[in-house]
Design an enzyme around this catalytic site. Structure first.
Site: not given
Lengths: 146, 101
Positions: A59-62, A98
């Site tokens: 779930l890559p996100h920043a 995301l």
């Protein structure tokens, strides 16, 4: 549950390249500014594989301040899985990128995606899909919701 | 019996992704186990502060190293979407917690 965009990727062999592919999809979908992509990679470099939230699923996100324009999720399906360095959930086949512009409005959708991922069979079915239409069908047939 | 609701902090990198999933699943797990509790979400920078007066910390097994000096009990999770893992770990935590009360 809403997935803004889905794409297959065949030619990545590092977590960074996988996150970039997912980021490009999010960019095309209008969810993020370009600056969000290196921000997601920074999160991976700083905190490692914790973003691999389930077997074969990242779930890559920043943070919203890193350039998120809208709330949404894009799915990147890796034809060749990549090792992220998670002690249990490697290798990663699926990236659910995301973004949330306000840190809030993504929660309902994310909750539904998490619910969907709670069933291992759903993950297996997406990984073995050959077309985007097949994946859309899996999302749609999820207990009549979408 | 627990008289005071548990204060639980779910920690992730940004406080908006995995910790949000964790909070949602933890709420379901508490309900199923009939444990009164309140769950807060925190990121790794605010997490330690928020966790200071918590009864329990929930975190990814990959971030466990950040909490190795924590005085509070920590539950480390392999999967953020697997409710059974969380329920099992919460159940065994409660057994020791209730003994101490």
């Amino acid at each position: 549950m809403r997935i803004d965009r889905i794409s297959f990727v065949d030619d990545v062999d590092t977590p960074e390249a996988a996150i970039i592919s997912c980021g490009k999809l999010m960019l095309e979908a209008g969810l993020i500014k370009p600056s969000y992509i290196p921000a997601m990679i920074d999160v991976y470099h700083q905190l490692g594989a914790y973003m691999v939230i389930a077997p074969h699923v990242a779930l890559p996100h920043a943070s919203p301040q890193s350039g998120a324009l809208k709330s949404g999720i894009c799915l990147c399906v890796l034809r060749n899985p990549v090792i992220f360095g998670h002690s249990d959930n490697d290798p990663v086949h699926l990236l659910f990128g995301l973004a949330s512009h306000d840190g809030n409005s993504h929660i309902q959708n994310l909750a539904e995606v998490a619910d969907f991922l709670g069933y291992d069979q759903n993950i297996t079915n997406i990984i073995s899909s050959k077309t985007i239409a097949e994946i859309e069908y899996i999302f749609m047939s999820k207990k009549g919701e979408l | 019996m627990i008289t005071k609701p548990l204060k639980i902090v779910a920690v992730c990198g940004c406080g908006m992704g995995s910790s949000v999933i964790l909070r949602m699943n933890a709420e379901k797990a508490l309900k199923e186990l009939q444990i009164p509790g309140k769950i807060e979400v925190a990121d790794v920078t605010t997490g330690k502060g928020a966790a200071r007066d918590a009864d329990l910390i929930l975190v990814s097994s990959e971030l466990l190293g950040l909490f190795k000096d924590a005085k509070q009990p920590v539950i480390a999770l392999k999967s953020f979407v697997n409710k059974n893992e969380l329920i099992e770990k919460l159940r065994s935590f409660m057994e020791t917690y209730e003994e101490k009360q």
